[in-house]
Design an enzyme around this catalytic site. Structure first.
Site, mmCIF file in Angstrom:
data_model
loop_
_atom_site.group_PDB
_atom_site.id
_atom_site.type_symbol
_atom_site.label_atom_id
_atom_site.label_comp_id
_atom_site.label_asym_id
_atom_site.label_seq_id
_atom_site.Cartn_x
_atom_site.Cartn_y
_atom_site.Cartn_z
ATOM 1 N N ARG A 15 0.762 -1.064 -0.003
ATOM 2 C CA ARG A 15 0.004 -0.051 0.034
ATOM 3 C C ARG A 15 0.785 1.363 -0.099
ATOM 4 N NH1 ARG A 15 -2.417 -3.963 0.080
ATOM 5 N NH2 ARG A 15 -2.433 -3.268 -2.159
ATOM 6 N N HIS A 26 -7.256 7.340 11.738
ATOM 7 C CA HIS A 26 -6.838 5.785 11.780
ATOM 8 C C HIS A 26 -5.535 5.702 11.186
ATOM 9 C CE1 HIS A 26 -11.212 4.417 11.006
ATOM 10 N NE2 HIS A 26 -10.869 4.682 12.252
ATOM 11 N N ASN A 77 -21.982 10.407 -1.371
ATOM 12 C CA ASN A 77 -21.577 9.192 -1.558
ATOM 13 C C ASN A 77 -22.301 8.726 -2.779
ATOM 14 O OD1 ASN A 77 -21.219 6.371 -1.081
ATOM 15 N ND2 ASN A 77 -20.858 6.661 1.027
ATOM 16 N N LEU A 78 -21.667 7.540 -3.283
ATOM 17 C CA LEU A 78 -22.227 6.933 -4.388
ATOM 18 C C LEU A 78 -23.605 6.388 -4.190
ATOM 19 C CD1 LEU A 78 -19.446 4.858 -6.435
ATOM 20 C CD2 LEU A 78 -20.532 6.957 -7.279
HETATM 21 P P1 NAD Z 1 -15.477 1.772 2.877
HETATM 22 O O1 NAD Z 1 -14.577 0.951 1.765
HETATM 23 O O2 NAD Z 1 -16.176 0.874 3.906
HETATM 24 O O3 NAD Z 1 -16.527 2.262 2.133
HETATM 25 C C1 NAD Z 1 -16.222 3.298 1.089
HETATM 26 C C2 NAD Z 1 -17.536 4.129 0.674
HETATM 27 O O4 NAD Z 1 -17.183 5.178 -0.328
HETATM 28 C C3 NAD Z 1 -18.507 3.387 0.355
HETATM 29 O O5 NAD Z 1 -20.053 3.841 1.062
HETATM 30 C C4 NAD Z 1 -18.892 3.634 -1.389
HETATM 31 O O6 NAD Z 1 -20.171 3.837 -1.576
HETATM 32 C C5 NAD Z 1 -18.123 5.075 -1.202
HETATM 33 N N1 NAD Z 1 -17.678 5.495 -2.656
HETATM 34 C C6 NAD Z 1 -16.989 4.603 -3.407
HETATM 35 N N2 NAD Z 1 -16.398 5.179 -4.508
HETATM 36 C C7 NAD Z 1 -16.803 6.279 -4.251
HETATM 37 C C8 NAD Z 1 -16.635 7.619 -5.051
HETATM 38 N N3 NAD Z 1 -16.147 7.607 -6.338
HETATM 39 N N4 NAD Z 1 -17.425 8.753 -4.691
HETATM 40 C C9 NAD Z 1 -18.191 8.874 -3.556
HETATM 41 N N5 NAD Z 1 -18.144 7.567 -2.655
HETATM 42 C C10 NAD Z 1 -17.674 6.348 -3.065
HETATM 43 O O7 NAD Z 1 -14.492 2.849 3.528
HETATM 44 P P2 NAD Z 1 -14.517 3.393 4.875
HETATM 45 O O8 NAD Z 1 -15.733 3.865 5.484
HETATM 46 O O9 NAD Z 1 -13.704 4.828 4.861
HETATM 47 O O10 NAD Z 1 -13.912 2.352 5.960
HETATM 48 C C11 NAD Z 1 -12.704 1.770 5.573
HETATM 49 C C12 NAD Z 1 -11.588 1.712 6.377
HETATM 50 O O11 NAD Z 1 -10.360 1.177 5.635
HETATM 51 C C13 NAD Z 1 -11.117 3.114 6.934
HETATM 52 O O12 NAD Z 1 -10.813 2.857 8.382
HETATM 53 C C14 NAD Z 1 -9.776 3.413 6.359
HETATM 54 O O13 NAD Z 1 -8.590 3.551 7.284
HETATM 55 C C15 NAD Z 1 -9.432 1.930 5.644
HETATM 56 N N6 NAD Z 1 -8.935 2.384 4.177
HETATM 57 C C16 NAD Z 1 -8.431 3.362 3.780
HETATM 58 C C17 NAD Z 1 -8.017 3.716 2.472
HETATM 59 C C18 NAD Z 1 -7.340 4.891 1.951
HETATM 60 O O14 NAD Z 1 -6.382 5.496 2.862
HETATM 61 N N7 NAD Z 1 -7.586 5.617 0.934
HETATM 62 C C19 NAD Z 1 -8.295 2.602 1.545
HETATM 63 C C20 NAD Z 1 -9.086 1.660 1.739
HETATM 64 C C21 NAD Z 1 -9.558 1.175 3.211
#
Ligand code: NAD
Length: 245
Positions: A66, A121, A214-215
């Site tokens: 990552r 986090h 959100n999507l």
């Molecule tokens: P999640 O994956 O559970 O949910 C993602 C949400 O984003 C969903 O509700 C989805 O509908 C929405 N989504 C997806 N694509 C989208 C877009 N283009 N525009 C708007 N909305 C969109 O993620 P979470 O709720 O953040 O929880 C996941 C945990 O995993 C967090 O604690 C985080 O630390 C970790 N995580 C972090 C990353 C990162 O740093 N980028 C990536 C993956 C997971």
């Protein structure tokens, strides 16, 4: 388009919570809560202290991948990250109070220029000493051979990531801001991970207007739901808010 028509006056204090969805259009995969997998791994294997104790090599490798991906030239902040940074700058200059709380462990918000930012986090580009708890900038791979910068020993460092069952960072600052804000916006988070999943309700009880972008509608009880991709909806929403502030 004018959002937040339900706000009777311009907001004075704004808290934004972001999740993996805001970084999806930058090429970082979200965490798929429905099937419990993150990048083909079981959450309990790569995001829990028990998983790390059971198989540290797997966990080091997972976050090393990552971390490398995050530093590849292809991964850049998108229009949603930039719109939040621009909003913060203008809103604070006009006397507003602003806090961005992210569940993301990437660094795309700071790269876009956000300043008032809490990584609740943890952060991929940091490591933590298992003995002292001290936190260090860390851009290279992490493993048993990595030498800790405080105790100078090998095998004492872990990724600076808050795993399931561990206490999120900056909770005092976040809770204080939530109880003061008059507008709370949740962007790209599924609302499955507590305590972040309860922030909207906390802000609402304290009198804030609450919005989800959100999507999909996560049905988490927000006053207003804006559906669509973050890179489009977030600039629209925050530009409109600036015009009406
Ligand atoms: P999640 O994956 O559970 O949910 C993602 C949400 O984003 C969903 O509700 C989805 O509908 C929405 N989504 C997806 N694509 C989208 C877009 N283009 N525009 C708007 N909305 C969109 O993620 P979470 O709720 O953040 O929880 C996941 C945990 O995993 C967090 O604690 C985080 O630390 C970790 N995580 C972090 C990353 C990162 O740093 N980028 C990536 C993956 C997971």
């Amino acid at each position: 388009m004018h959002y937040s028509n339900a706000l009777s006056r311009a907001p004075r204090s704004v808290v934004v919570l972001t999740g993996a969805g805001i970084s999806a259009e930058s090429g970082i995969r979200t965490f798929r809560a429905s099937d419990g997998l993150w990048e083909e791994h079981r959450i309990e294997d790569v995001a829990s202290p028990e998983g790390f104790a059971r198989n540290p090599t797997l966990v080091y490798d997972f976050y090393n991948q990552r971390r490398r991906q995050l530093q590849s030239p292809a991964i850049k902040p998108n229009a949603a990250h930039s719109a939040l940074a621009r909003f913060e700058h203008n809103f604070v200059q006009a006397g507003g109070e602003f806090l961005l709380v992210t569940q993301n462990v990437d660094n795309l918000h700071e790269r876009a220029g956000s300043e008032s930012l809490c990584h609740m986090h943890g952060e991929l580009l940091k490591s933590r000493c298992l003995n002292s708890g001290l936190i260090f900038e860390w851009r290279e791979d992490l493993g048993f051979d990595s030498v800790c910068r405080c105790c100078q020993q090998r095998g004492n460092l872990r990724p600076h990531i808050v795993w399931f069952g561990e206490m999120p960072c900056h909770m005092n600052v976040i809770e204080a801001a939530l109880t003061r804000c008059d507008l709370f916006i949740s962007i790209g988070t599924s609302g499955n991970v507590y305590p972040a999943a309860g922030f909207g309700q906390l802000a609402r009880y304290a009198g804030a207007h609450t919005v989800e972008i959100n999507l999909e509608d996560t049905r988490s009880g927000f006053d207003e739901v804006v559906l669509g991709p973050a890179a489009t909806r977030v600039p629209e929403f925050f530009n409109s808010l600036l015009q009406n502030s």
